[in-house]
Design an enzyme around this catalytic site. Sequence first.
Site, mmCIF file in Angstrom:
data_model
loop_
_atom_site.group_PDB
_atom_site.id
_atom_site.type_symbol
_atom_site.label_atom_id
_atom_site.label_comp_id
_atom_site.label_asym_id
_atom_site.label_seq_id
_atom_site.Cartn_x
_atom_site.Cartn_y
_atom_site.Cartn_z
ATOM 1 N N ASP A 1 5.227 -5.226 -10.359
ATOM 2 C CA ASP A 1 4.342 -5.322 -8.946
ATOM 3 C C ASP A 1 3.866 -6.767 -8.688
ATOM 4 O O ASP A 1 4.283 -7.147 -7.423
ATOM 5 C CB ASP A 1 2.928 -4.746 -8.929
ATOM 6 C CG ASP A 1 3.022 -3.137 -8.500
ATOM 7 O OD1 ASP A 1 3.780 -2.760 -7.461
ATOM 8 O OD2 ASP A 1 1.957 -2.334 -9.035
ATOM 9 N N GLU B 1 -0.379 -5.348 -1.430
ATOM 10 C CA GLU B 1 -1.097 -4.526 -2.458
ATOM 11 C C GLU B 1 -1.733 -5.396 -3.534
ATOM 12 O O GLU B 1 -3.113 -4.740 -3.821
ATOM 13 C CB GLU B 1 -0.332 -3.433 -3.040
ATOM 14 C CG GLU B 1 -1.175 -2.245 -3.780
ATOM 15 C CD GLU B 1 -0.178 -1.146 -4.138
ATOM 16 O OE1 GLU B 1 -0.645 -0.133 -4.632
ATOM 17 O OE2 GLU B 1 0.955 -1.289 -4.434
ATOM 18 N N ASP C 1 4.554 -3.040 0.086
ATOM 19 C CA ASP C 1 4.455 -2.338 -1.137
ATOM 20 C C ASP C 1 5.588 -2.592 -2.312
ATOM 21 O O ASP C 1 6.688 -2.273 -2.169
ATOM 22 C CB ASP C 1 4.236 -0.945 -1.112
ATOM 23 C CG ASP C 1 3.632 -0.038 -2.206
ATOM 24 O OD1 ASP C 1 3.516 -0.580 -3.549
ATOM 25 O OD2 ASP C 1 3.210 1.038 -1.983
ATOM 26 N N ILE D 1 5.893 -2.016 -5.367
ATOM 27 C CA ILE D 1 6.636 -0.814 -6.339
ATOM 28 C C ILE D 1 5.882 0.412 -5.858
ATOM 29 O O ILE D 1 4.777 0.424 -6.219
ATOM 30 C CB ILE D 1 6.425 -1.036 -7.784
ATOM 31 C CG1 ILE D 1 7.197 -2.123 -8.408
ATOM 32 C CG2 ILE D 1 6.944 0.364 -8.558
ATOM 33 C CD1 ILE D 1 7.223 -2.395 -9.992
ATOM 34 N N ASP D 2 6.316 1.197 -4.775
ATOM 35 C CA ASP D 2 5.651 2.359 -4.374
ATOM 36 C C ASP D 2 6.277 3.359 -5.404
ATOM 37 O O ASP D 2 7.481 3.570 -5.502
ATOM 38 C CB ASP D 2 6.072 2.603 -2.995
ATOM 39 C CG ASP D 2 5.430 3.788 -2.391
ATOM 40 O OD1 ASP D 2 4.282 3.881 -2.638
ATOM 41 O OD2 ASP D 2 6.073 4.672 -1.902
ATOM 42 N N THR E 1 4.419 4.308 -8.790
ATOM 43 C CA THR E 1 4.525 3.682 -10.123
ATOM 44 C C THR E 1 4.779 4.533 -11.323
ATOM 45 O O THR E 1 5.625 4.251 -12.210
ATOM 46 C CB THR E 1 3.285 2.916 -10.520
ATOM 47 O OG1 THR E 1 2.170 4.037 -10.230
ATOM 48 C CG2 THR E 1 3.014 1.852 -9.316
ATOM 49 N N ASP F 1 2.000 2.121 2.395
ATOM 50 C CA ASP F 1 2.829 3.337 2.022
ATOM 51 C C ASP F 1 3.412 4.147 3.159
ATOM 52 O O ASP F 1 4.024 5.263 2.665
ATOM 53 C CB ASP F 1 1.584 4.274 1.509
ATOM 54 C CG ASP F 1 1.005 3.881 0.252
ATOM 55 O OD1 ASP F 1 2.028 3.342 -0.605
ATOM 56 O OD2 ASP F 1 -0.003 4.053 -0.169
#
Length: 356
Positions: free
Chosen positions: A48, A71, A143, A145-146, A148, A292
């Site tokens: 991230d 984020e 984002d 890493i959407d 996880t 998101d």
Amino acid sequence: MSATYGAEKQIAIAAVRRACVLTASVFNKLVKQETLTKDDKSPVTVGDYSAQAVINTILGRTFPQDPIVGEEDAADLRGDAGTVLRERIVQLANETLTAPLVDGEKEEWGLGPSQTQTADELLDAIDRGNYQGGRTGRFWTLDPIDGTKGFLRGEQYAVCLALVVDARVELGVMGCPNLPVSAADPTGPRGCIFVAVRGQGAFQLPLDDPLSATGTRLTIPASTPETLNFLESVEKAHAKLSFNERVAEILGVRRPPTRMDSQAKYCSLVRGDGGVYLRMPTGVGYKEKIWDHASGSVLVEEAGGMISDGRGQPLDFGLGRTLGENYGVVGAGKDVHEKVIAAVLRARSEEEAEKL
């Protein structure tokens, strides 16, 4: 004449591609070798922060006046307690930024062998994601890493970047390293980038060469009760799956749902791998984050679909870092979206009646 966002599109694609290379490296180097816990030293945390550092560095070099709604922030990385994590993030981010240029990239974007950044420069880049959003002006939302849990399982996750101008998403880029190039060949080649500029259509590009490839234009196909199915979250905490089952029953949907993590569901929707993206709230209080849904929303609209909340109202990207009060999110082709909203409202009224 409206802006075409040509430079923004190319730079965003390059940034997302590099972040996808980084996250795949994190998975191969760290996830397979370390205990999977979501503490401060977990692989997903490293991924991230590192991916946000890379993308924000590129945006800071190319569009220095643009704020970013991200984020992560770097507060936990700055003290002595964050030394080990900080060093790992700096190493990974610099490996990614200094990799050789590929066709379509430019050194002035902050890329190439001479572009090593100091730890402070990378932490400052991460902190550029602290913007609170708003109704006017332009900003990016990210984002890194959407999805996880999908990432940790080696399944679906996405790197998501969008440009918002005066509360409207104008550009969306989404990288899906583990998504099959073709749903018809699920064991075949993987790795795609999806891009949409408002008014210019939605396209799928190969992850290994997205800047010079022409891409495949995407259009959501028409659906019937026999072909329609829902795209849903794997995690029950992310969506009210029992409610979705009732909506499917009302619509006469016969195919089982397709469940996957992350905004990759939006990508599957726009290329016809599923008919409806349905994410209904699991409880009171949670607010959807704009990062998101920003990229996915413009992809759906540019592929000829419609996206709204569960009442049929437009998603509002001008409220700040969230979409405000959570009424769910519904994305579908124009031929079925209204029917889905009607089914959602009917299922909700049934729930309310049962409480009486």
